[in-house]
Scaffold this motif. Structure first.
Motif, PDB file in Angstrom:
ATOM      1  N   CYS A  17      29.972 -10.908 -54.503  1.00 61.86           N
ATOM      2  CA  CYS A  17      28.252 -10.879 -54.374  1.00 61.86           C
ATOM      3  C   CYS A  17      27.827 -12.268 -54.752  1.00 61.86           C
ATOM      4  O   CYS A  17      28.152 -12.813 -55.712  1.00 61.86           O
ATOM      5  CB  CYS A  17      27.673  -9.910 -55.456  1.00 61.86           C
ATOM      6  SG  CYS A  17      25.938  -9.947 -55.572  1.00 61.86           S
TER       7      CYS A  17
ATOM      8  N   THR B 127      22.178  -2.904 -56.086  1.00 59.26           N
ATOM      9  CA  THR B 127      22.106  -3.332 -54.565  1.00 59.26           C
ATOM     10  C   THR B 127      20.457  -3.358 -54.201  1.00 59.26           C
ATOM     11  O   THR B 127      19.991  -4.215 -53.480  1.00 59.26           O
ATOM     12  CB  THR B 127      22.804  -2.095 -53.779  1.00 59.26           C
ATOM     13  OG1 THR B 127      24.279  -2.367 -54.269  1.00 59.26           O
ATOM     14  CG2 THR B 127      22.653  -2.367 -52.237  1.00 59.26           C
TER      15      THR B 127
ATOM     16  N   PRO C 274      22.811  -8.079 -50.644  1.00 61.70           N
ATOM     17  CA  PRO C 274      22.574  -6.685 -51.532  1.00 61.70           C
ATOM     18  C   PRO C 274      22.831  -6.567 -53.007  1.00 61.70           C
ATOM     19  O   PRO C 274      23.594  -6.170 -53.613  1.00 61.70           O
ATOM     20  CB  PRO C 274      23.902  -5.822 -50.742  1.00 61.70           C
ATOM     21  CG  PRO C 274      24.766  -6.879 -50.545  1.00 61.70           C
ATOM     22  CD  PRO C 274      24.102  -7.939 -50.114  1.00 61.70           C
ATOM     23  N   HIS C 275      22.019  -7.447 -53.465  1.00 61.31           N
ATOM     24  CA  HIS C 275      21.744  -7.572 -55.001  1.00 61.31           C
ATOM     25  C   HIS C 275      20.430  -7.778 -55.128  1.00 61.31           C
ATOM     26  O   HIS C 275      19.874  -8.799 -54.686  1.00 61.31           O
ATOM     27  CB  HIS C 275      22.517  -8.814 -55.637  1.00 61.31           C
ATOM     28  CG  HIS C 275      22.453  -9.046 -56.956  1.00 61.31           C
ATOM     29  ND1 HIS C 275      23.546  -9.250 -57.751  1.00 61.31           N
ATOM     30  CD2 HIS C 275      21.486  -9.407 -57.861  1.00 61.31           C
ATOM     31  CE1 HIS C 275      23.058  -9.510 -59.149  1.00 61.31           C
ATOM     32  NE2 HIS C 275      21.870  -9.344 -58.885  1.00 61.31           N
TER      33      HIS C 275
END
Ligand code: 5GP
Ligand code: ZN
Length: 114
Positions: free
Chosen positions: A5, A49, A98-99
């Motif tokens: 991430c 997410t 997706p954070h």
């Protein structure tokens, strides 16, 4: 920290970045591909997410992201002229990373959203 991430890596210092603000809960960086003269990202250190991953116990953290956005807007001198906060979530929003993060856009007239 979620493996692979990009925002977790930036938060952990594994990828160097200039943080405009940081505390134990979140940090603020400039977007690498700015869509307005001022385009900042307020990013929680914990990996989520998206908003659907947050629990009731995360309400304080979520409120803190808005408080920090307000603080950094003043710091950047865009509080009076105005700005927009945006959270993209999921496919229809075009979310790329997706954070969970809050975009702060400012420095020009922003188009009406649709
Ligand atoms: P999203 O579409 O997920 O809401 O927005 C992700 C944002 O993160 C995009 O505006 C993109 O330009 C920005 N971004 C992606 N990778 C990086 C990076 O490595 N560094 C910075 N500063 N911004 C990034
Ligand atoms: Zn992450």
């Amino acid at each position: 920290m979620a493996q692979d991430c990009i925002f977790c890596k930036i938060g952990a210092g594994a990828i160097p970045s200039t943080m405009l603000y940081k505390d134990e809960t979140c940090f603020v960086i400039r977007d690498i591909h700015p869509k307005a003269p001022t385009h900042l990202l307020v990013i929680p250190r914990r990996h989520f997410t998206a908003l659907t991953g947050a629990q009731a116990t995360d309400d304080g953290m979520l409120g803190h992201l808005l408080a920090v956005a307000s603080k950094v807007a003043k710091q950047e001198g865009v509080a009076d002229s105005g700005y927009r906060l945006v959270v993209n979530q999921g496919e229809n929003s075009g979310q790329e990373v997706p954070h969970l993060h809050v975009h702060l856009l400012a420095g020009r007239k922003l188009a009406v959203m649709g």
